[in-house]
Write a protein that holds these residues in place. Structure first.
Motif, PDB file in Angstrom:
ATOM      1  N   ASP A   1      -4.909   3.476  -5.630  1.00 39.50           N
ATOM      2  CA  ASP A   1      -3.889   2.407  -5.233  1.00 39.50           C
ATOM      3  C   ASP A   1      -4.729   1.152  -4.604  1.00 39.50           C
ATOM      4  OD1 ASP A   1      -1.444   3.440  -5.728  1.00 39.50           O
ATOM      5  OD2 ASP A   1      -1.165   4.241  -3.723  1.00 39.50           O
TER       6      ASP A   1
ATOM      7  N   GLU B   1       4.270   7.529  -9.649  1.00 41.00           N
ATOM      8  CA  GLU B   1       4.053   7.536  -8.162  1.00 41.00           C
ATOM      9  C   GLU B   1       5.577   7.038  -7.346  1.00 41.00           C
ATOM     10  OE1 GLU B   1       1.356   4.522  -6.870  1.00 41.00           O
ATOM     11  OE2 GLU B   1       2.356   2.857  -8.042  1.00 41.00           O
TER      12      GLU B   1
ATOM     13  N   HIS C   1      -3.500  -1.120  -8.893  1.00 41.32           N
ATOM     14  CA  HIS C   1      -4.400  -0.224  -9.262  1.00 41.32           C
ATOM     15  C   HIS C   1      -5.686  -0.377  -9.735  1.00 41.32           C
ATOM     16  CE1 HIS C   1      -0.022   1.374  -9.208  1.00 41.32           C
ATOM     17  NE2 HIS C   1      -0.607   2.388  -8.516  1.00 41.32           N
TER      18      HIS C   1
ATOM     19  N   HIS D   1      -0.585   9.916  -8.335  1.00 44.77           N
ATOM     20  CA  HIS D   1      -0.147   9.190  -9.815  1.00 44.77           C
ATOM     21  C   HIS D   1      -0.342  10.429 -10.576  1.00 44.77           C
ATOM     22  CE1 HIS D   1      -2.087   5.994  -7.262  1.00 44.77           C
ATOM     23  NE2 HIS D   1      -1.155   5.218  -7.602  1.00 44.77           N
TER      24      HIS D   1
ATOM     25  N   HIS E   1       2.026  -3.017  -5.042  1.00 46.42           N
ATOM     26  CA  HIS E   1       0.493  -3.054  -4.787  1.00 46.42           C
ATOM     27  C   HIS E   1      -0.107  -2.674  -6.426  1.00 46.42           C
ATOM     28  CE1 HIS E   1       1.712   1.490  -5.347  1.00 46.42           C
ATOM     29  NE2 HIS E   1       0.780   1.590  -5.767  1.00 46.42           N
TER      30      HIS E   1
HETATM   31 ZN   LIG Z   1      -0.002   3.333  -6.842  1.00 43.74          ZN
END
Ligand SMILES: [Zn+2]
Ligand SMILES: [Zn+2]
Ligand SMILES: [Zn+2]
Length: 145
Positions: free
Chosen positions: A104, A84, A93, A36, A91
């Protein structure tokens, strides 16, 4: 029988219709190896691979790769954009309010829950952006001592 070969970064760029440049390859590799990363950190990584590249060129390459779906941009409110290489799995965060760490976390149970809106209002939904705000372990330890 030949084992399936994972495509090279250049082939992946071509596969989404992007012109292959050394900077784009370096950028995609930097983002994937990073965690990230923000734009400045990405620029540093790209320069370490291919030499000088302007910040403007980094922004343009990031925009192209994000639009093509190879890179995902996350932008927690009040925090600079991060990028990312983990794309397409919806997904989410965890973001630390204190130090800005981004971690993640998989969607609650597989893919469906957050993508299944209670009422989609006729939209074809392909992503749900969920950010869990709080304090990371380091910051919450620091506060309690
Ligand atoms: Zn991520
Ligand atoms: Zn923290
Ligand atoms: Zn979810």
């Amino acid at each position: 029988m030949t084992a399936p070969r994972t495509p090279t970064t250049a082939e992946e760029l071509r596969g989404v219709g992007l012109r292959v440049t050394a900077a784009r390859v370096a950028l995609l590799e930097t983002v994937r190896e990073g965690d990230h990363l923000g734009v400045e950190a990405i620029a540093t990584g790209v320069r370490g691979r291919v030499g000088h590249i302007s910040l403007q060129a980094v922004y343009e390459a990031l925009h192209a790769l994000t639009t093509a779906g190879l890179v995902r941009r996350i932008e927690p409110p009040g925090s600079p954009a991060r990028f990312e290489g983990r794309v397409g799995d919806n997904h989410h965060h965890l973001v630390c309010r204190s130090c800005g760490a981004v971690v993640d976390v998989d969607c609650a149970v597989g893919h469906a829950p957050c993508l299944t809106a209670s009422d989609d209002r006729g939209f074809a939904i392909d992503e749900a952006e969920v950010i869990y705000w709080g304090l990371c372990p380091d910051c919450s330890t620091a506060r309690s001592t």
